[in-house]
Design a protein around this motif. Structure first.
Motif, PDB file in Angstrom:
ATOM      1  N   ARG A 194     119.972  78.508  28.651  1.00 51.94           N
ATOM      2  CA  ARG A 194     118.744  78.587  28.003  1.00 51.94           C
ATOM      3  C   ARG A 194     117.736  77.391  28.445  1.00 51.94           C
ATOM      4  O   ARG A 194     116.682  77.734  28.555  1.00 51.94           O
ATOM      5  CB  ARG A 194     118.892  79.377  26.623  1.00 51.94           C
ATOM      6  CG  ARG A 194     119.482  80.303  25.987  1.00 51.94           C
ATOM      7  CD  ARG A 194     119.534  81.715  26.397  1.00 51.94           C
ATOM      8  NE  ARG A 194     117.621  81.850  26.241  1.00 51.94           N
ATOM      9  CZ  ARG A 194     117.169  83.448  26.100  1.00 51.94           C
ATOM     10  NH1 ARG A 194     117.752  83.803  26.550  1.00 51.94           N
ATOM     11  NH2 ARG A 194     115.796  82.810  25.104  1.00 51.94           N
ATOM     12  N   LEU A 195     118.416  76.324  27.930  1.00 50.19           N
ATOM     13  CA  LEU A 195     117.063  75.313  28.283  1.00 50.19           C
ATOM     14  C   LEU A 195     117.172  75.061  29.388  1.00 50.19           C
ATOM     15  O   LEU A 195     115.601  74.441  29.664  1.00 50.19           O
ATOM     16  CB  LEU A 195     118.141  74.289  27.645  1.00 50.19           C
ATOM     17  CG  LEU A 195     117.909  74.136  25.672  1.00 50.19           C
ATOM     18  CD1 LEU A 195     119.484  73.111  25.456  1.00 50.19           C
ATOM     19  CD2 LEU A 195     116.837  73.759  25.214  1.00 50.19           C
ATOM     20  N   LEU A 196     118.076  74.930  30.157  1.00 48.05           N
ATOM     21  CA  LEU A 196     117.730  74.339  31.731  1.00 48.05           C
ATOM     22  C   LEU A 196     116.547  75.435  32.113  1.00 48.05           C
ATOM     23  O   LEU A 196     116.052  75.534  33.488  1.00 48.05           O
ATOM     24  CB  LEU A 196     118.516  74.112  31.884  1.00 48.05           C
ATOM     25  CG  LEU A 196     119.048  72.992  31.505  1.00 48.05           C
ATOM     26  CD1 LEU A 196     120.968  72.357  32.585  1.00 48.05           C
ATOM     27  CD2 LEU A 196     118.658  71.903  31.616  1.00 48.05           C
ATOM     28  N   GLY A 197     117.097  76.941  31.351  1.00 51.18           N
ATOM     29  CA  GLY A 197     115.926  78.044  32.054  1.00 51.18           C
ATOM     30  C   GLY A 197     116.633  78.115  33.406  1.00 51.18           C
ATOM     31  O   GLY A 197     116.026  78.620  34.695  1.00 51.18           O
ATOM     32  N   LEU A 198     118.410  78.886  33.354  1.00 50.10           N
ATOM     33  CA  LEU A 198     119.167  79.347  34.857  1.00 50.10           C
ATOM     34  C   LEU A 198     119.267  80.195  34.039  1.00 50.10           C
ATOM     35  O   LEU A 198     119.722  81.100  33.234  1.00 50.10           O
ATOM     36  CB  LEU A 198     119.868  78.268  34.337  1.00 50.10           C
ATOM     37  CG  LEU A 198     120.013  76.514  34.904  1.00 50.10           C
ATOM     38  CD1 LEU A 198     121.205  75.801  34.650  1.00 50.10           C
ATOM     39  CD2 LEU A 198     119.443  76.582  36.144  1.00 50.10           C
ATOM     40  N   GLN A 199     119.904  81.367  35.390  1.00 53.23           N
ATOM     41  CA  GLN A 199     120.230  82.502  35.526  1.00 53.23           C
ATOM     42  C   GLN A 199     121.711  82.351  35.508  1.00 53.23           C
ATOM     43  O   GLN A 199     122.988  81.575  36.055  1.00 53.23           O
ATOM     44  CB  GLN A 199     119.804  83.492  36.246  1.00 53.23           C
ATOM     45  CG  GLN A 199     120.055  84.801  36.503  1.00 53.23           C
ATOM     46  CD  GLN A 199     120.848  84.770  37.893  1.00 53.23           C
ATOM     47  OE1 GLN A 199     120.396  84.102  39.289  1.00 53.23           O
ATOM     48  NE2 GLN A 199     121.608  85.791  38.494  1.00 53.23           N
ATOM     49  N   PHE A 200     121.810  83.396  34.107  1.00 55.86           N
ATOM     50  CA  PHE A 200     123.136  83.099  33.033  1.00 55.86           C
ATOM     51  C   PHE A 200     124.243  84.234  33.682  1.00 55.86           C
ATOM     52  O   PHE A 200     123.339  85.081  33.992  1.00 55.86           O
ATOM     53  CB  PHE A 200     123.737  82.766  32.125  1.00 55.86           C
ATOM     54  CG  PHE A 200     124.356  82.301  31.514  1.00 55.86           C
ATOM     55  CD1 PHE A 200     125.196  81.053  31.279  1.00 55.86           C
ATOM     56  CD2 PHE A 200     124.744  83.151  30.654  1.00 55.86           C
ATOM     57  CE1 PHE A 200     126.185  81.179  30.380  1.00 55.86           C
ATOM     58  CE2 PHE A 200     126.395  83.009  29.576  1.00 55.86           C
ATOM     59  CZ  PHE A 200     126.610  82.210  30.242  1.00 55.86           C
TER      60      PHE A 200
END
Lengths: 645, 305
Positions: free
Chosen positions: B56-62
């Motif tokens: 979430r913090l790094l704005g990465l697709q999870f």
């Protein structure tokens, strides 16, 4: 339990093989074969990665080793069974070795076995072999410690370690207090058979001694050596004859020469190989020497049997007249012949006496008779009958020097001239490499001595009558062909002789300087270092000091190599030292900021002012170069000023 | 600037993962050093939450994969299915096509499935049906492993452990953190509401900044000394590989960035060493000991001036 890597097992096996191989010469063949078999087995196990044999099998094998040692020697005491047992157990140990601890134990055992080689022999070849084994053992220890590595770099590393140990080894060798006597010979071994002359002589004895090319002694003359024909080294003098064997007569000892030396003098250094006898093989006739005894029969004697290599400073006076006032009883003894032996020779003696007008002429007449009889000089005479002198002189007409000497003495006695047999060595060869005269067992000789009222005892060498070259050129020159001569005594292979001469010279050095380093030489060395005459206490102190100096030097050298401190480090280290003195040392691995923050927690008072210094140091040391000059100045300044409270 | 962003990230993550600041920092450093992370811990200590928070913090697709023993490689990388309209096979990408992949309980899967993932981690691309698909950029794997329950698991072999830059564990929270956890809101909701801290492109600039943290010759000396000692010193059966050395330096750079410095200190190396080297070192048999003790021995064996 982790198993050993393959390279570690390889090193272990190589070390054990190099250690055991030199022992193969004196181990019972069964034990040698068993050891080889066990080593090969262990190698196969390592190569295939299979399991080690079960304990029970090892117990059975161990019982087998013990049994075969017992079968061979019938007991476990002494050197031979001990070494055999250890060799077997070392090979067995490897079969149960699969952990570092066991491997180290096996290495220790290998090192001990390398030492064991010196119980048998102490020459340079053995030292080299032991060194090779030690190298392998050190390589093994390195392999046990570190990771897998190729053989060559590991062996080089082991060699480097050995070289580093060299100075310490020298100090210990030179300064460890020496004891008199052979360092390695065990008491029981000092009496075992050593080839050389014995104190009696029967036909064939000298010939047997001559078959050995072993060195009997060496002589280094200060000036020119006497000519070959004068090189008679006197051993046992044999007066009593029972018809077959010659034995020494009674002889008194004198503390100093009882004759007046005259004529040319030949000073020389005699280095005698151990022969376990009292007599010393001196050149006729020895002048005064300290600590030695002089026999009635002109032998030079030592107070103790010669059990280790002996070095003597002697002077020879070959032209000294001796025996003019000989004891009548000795002369009586020198005329006796056993009744019922050698009738023909006795008849010859009486015939010679009748032919010669004066007693003085009889020896010369006899020599002429010997020459005319065309007696053959050979190492392998035909067997003689009961009257061996008779059969030699009249039937077989071939013999070795002891036959010549015995026949001549019997003839003389029959003719009424006191005579006796002298055994010893004659000749010797000058080693062109270092100029010493090397006398081998093959130079063993027997000659005769006659007593004439006008001249005293005179040396007569009847062998010279038939084989004059024996006296001038040595055994090899005198014998037809060189069938049974030891290879190294043959003169027809020049390159072999040159090689032998070189080896002899090197061996002589080794004997003189390494094996012959005895208490006396140690005292000389210490005195020459300026420490005066010292007891063993001061020797030990000197040794400890020497070791400390060597170890200190090595340590300093090692430290210098790692210390690459520059000014920044020095300033930081000074801060750390001050803190350490105040009771807050930095751990060797602790970085500056960790140290500062730890001290700030643990001892805020002492660490006051440390944090900025540590931060500056970290920045200067690890930050991007070039460092800020102002920062550098600030750091040096504040670190100099820093005092922990 | 980059260091301020990094601090903001740490603080935000620590607001949700309570009392685990060091582990959170290590996880962040691992990502900044562009390495994959292995979290080894018992269930329920927040492994999954940590992965969620980071994503979430790094704005990465999870994406998340729960590994099971009947899992096949196709379950991870995707499968080609016959499309009747086109009359041809079409590749349907699997969950591995994500920027941050949480591989939960990786040691439950068979080696076959594990290696499919590990290959993707190393190559950062997927080969299937004779074609190659590049994985999204950046691509991170956070794998979790449960050490307590070893029945029916396939522990990762050393060669595969080496692909993870770090191995960390979270452990139980301390008293205060536990209390705050019990008293506070549901973490799941917190994570769901968590805003991305990074603007577009900021993550790339963080990677860039990490790469440019200065590591001077003296520091390289120190890293080399550590590597050499792990290879030649006594007690180490398996030393650190060159890949481990590169990873150690990259992680130390990230740690220095998180510490707000533009250069690496030996302390940075020492701080990340347990996480980077703990799963790579192995003691020789004479002295069986845990990875932490082994790393401590390595650190203490290499002196600093």
């Amino acid at each position: 339990m982790p198993s050993l890597r393959r390279d570690q097992v390889g090193w272990l096996l190589a070390g054990a093989a190099l250690t055991l191989a030199p022992h193969a010469g004196h181990l019972p063949p069964a034990i040698s074969a068993l050891c080889a078999l066990l080593l090969v087995w262990r190698g196969l196990i390592a190569q295939r990665g299979s399991r080690l044999p079960p304990r029970t099998l090892l117990v059975v094998l161990a019982a087998g080793v013990v049994g075969s040692v017992l079968l061979e020697f019938h007991h476990f005491f002494g050197k031979e069974p001990g070494i055999a047992l250890l060799a077997g157990l070392l090979s067995l140990k490897l079969l149960e070795t699969d952990s570092l601890r066991d491997a180290r134990a096996a290495v220790l055992l290998s090192l001990f076995m390398q030492l064991g080689q010196f119980l048998y022999q102490q020459d340079m070849a053995i030292a080299a072999l032991a060194l090779l084994g030690t190298l392998a053992s050190i390589g093994t220890l390195l392999a046990l410690q570190g990771r897998a590595e190729a053989v060559a770099p590991r062996a080089l590393a082991a060699l480097r370690l050995l070289l580093l140990a060299l100075p310490l080894m020298l100090v210990l060798f030179l300064l460890f207090p020496r004891v008199q006597g052979p360092l390695w010979g065990l008491p029981a071994d000092a009496y075992s058979a050593v080839s050389g002359l014995s104190d009696n002589m029967a036909p064939g004895d000298i010939a047997r001694v001559s078959e050995s090319a072993e060195i009997a002694f060496r002589a280094a003359f200060e000036g020119d050596p006497p000519p070959p024909a004068e090189r008679y080294w006197r051993g046992p003098v044999l007066t009593r004859f029972d018809g077959r064997t010659w034995r020494p007569g009674p002889s008194r000892r004198h503390g100093q020469p009882f004759y007046r030396s005259s004529g040319p003098a030949y000073p020389y250094t005699l280095t005698l190989e151990p022969h376990n006898q009292h007599w010393l093989l001196a050149l006729d006739f020895p002048g005064p020497a300290a600590g030695l005894a002089y026999g009635d029969d002109f032998r030079l004697l030592s107070r103790e049997p010669v059990r280790s290599r002996l070095r003597l400073e002697l002077v020879a006076h070959p032209a000294t007249p001796v025996g003019l006032d000989e004891n009548p009883r000795t002369l009586q003894e020198a005329l006796k012949l056993p009744p019922g032996f050698n009738p023909r020779t006795r008849a010859l003696g009486e015939q010679l006496r009748a032919a010669a007008g004066r007693a003085d002429d009889i020896p010369a007449l006899a020599i002429r008779h010997f020459r005319d009889s065309r007696l053959a000089y050979t190492l392998t005479p035909a067997p003689l009958g009961r009257d061996d002198v008779d059969s030699f002189l009249f039937d077989t007409r071939q013999g070795f020097c002891e036959h010549f000497a015995a026949a001549f003495v019997v003839t003389m006695r029959a003719a009424g001239v006191p005579a006796r047999v002298v055994t010893g060595y004659q000749g010797g060869e000058i080693n062109p490499v270092d100029g010493t005269l090397v006398v081998r067992q093959s130079d063993a000789h027997a000659w005769a001595e006659v007593w004439l009222a006008t001249k005293g005892w005179l040396r007569v060498d009847p062998t010279a009558a038939s084989a004059p070259r024996r006296i001038d050129g040595g055994l090899a020159a005198a014998l037809p062909g060189s069938a049974r001569l030891p290879l190294l005594a043959r003169s027809d292979l020049p390159w072999l002789r040159a090689l032998r001469d070189r080896m002899d010279a090197v061996n002589n050095r080794w004997n003189q300087w390494v094996l012959g380093y005895n208490p006396a030489r140690q005292r000389e060395l210490v005195a020459s270092l300026g420490f005066g005459d010292t007891g063993w206490q001061s020797l030990i102190a000197l040794m400890a000091g020497g070791c400390a100096v060597v170890m200190g030097g090595l340590t300093l050298w090692a430290l210098r190599r790692v210390s690459t401190t520059d000014a920044i480090d020095r300033s930081w280290l000074r801060v750390c030292r001050r803190l350490a003195a105040a009771g807050h040392p930095r751990q060797a691995w602790e970085g500056p900021s960790n140290y500062a923050s730890r001290l700030a927690r643990e001892a805020p008072e002492a660490a006051a002012g440390l944090a900025p210094i540590a931060a500056d140091y970290a920045r200067l040391r690890y930050g991007p170069a070039p460092a800020d000059a102002a920062l550098l100045k600030r750091f040096h300044h504040s670190s100099r000023k820093f005092r922990p409270r | 600037m980059p260091s301020r962003i990094a601090r903001r990230l740490t603080e935000a993550a620590s607001r949700i993962i309570l009392g685990k600041e060091h582990a959170v920092r290590l996880a962040l450093a691992c990502i900044l050093a562009r390495g994959h992370l292995l979290i080894e811990d018992i269930p329920g200590v927040g492994k999954t939450t940590l992965a969620h928070v980071l994503a979430r913090l790094l704005g990465l697709q999870f994406q998340r994969i729960q590994f099971t023993s009947d899992m096949l490689p196709a379950d991870i990388i995707g499968v080609s299915i016959f499309d009747q309209r086109d009359a041809s096979f079409r590749f349907h990408p699997g969950p591995v096509f994500a920027q941050l992949l949480l591989a939960d309980e990786i040691n439950r899967a068979t080696p076959k499935a594990q290696s499919a993932l590990l290959e993707a981690m190393e190559e950062r691309q997927i080969s299937a049906e004779g074609q190659t698909w590049r994985l999204p950029e950046p691509f991170f794997v956070i794998a979790t492993q449960n050490p307590a329950d070893q029945i029916g698991t396939f522990p990762l072999p050393e060669s595969q452990l080496d692909r993870f830059l770090m191995r960390i564990s979270l452990g139980y929270p301390d008293r205060a953190a536990e209390r705050a956890l019990l008293a506070g809101e549901d973490r799941r909701e917190l994570v769901a509401r968590l805003p991305a801290e990074l603007q577009a492109g900021e993550l790339d600039s963080l990677f860039e900044a990490t790469r440019h943290i200065h590591a001077g010759p003296r520091l390289l000396d120190y890293v080399q000394a550590l590597l050499e000692h792990s290879r030649e010193g006594t007690g180490f059966a398996l030393g650190l590989s060159p890949r481990a050395g590169l990873g150690l330096l990259a992680a130390a750079r990230a740690w220095a960035l998180l510490g707000g410095r533009d250069h690496v200190l030996p302390e940075d190396v020492q701080a990340v060493l347990p996480a980077v080297a703990g799963h790579r070192l192995r003691a020789t048999g004479d002295a069986p000991q845990g990875p932490d003790a082994l790393v401590r021995r390595l650190v203490e064996a290499v002196p600093l001036p």
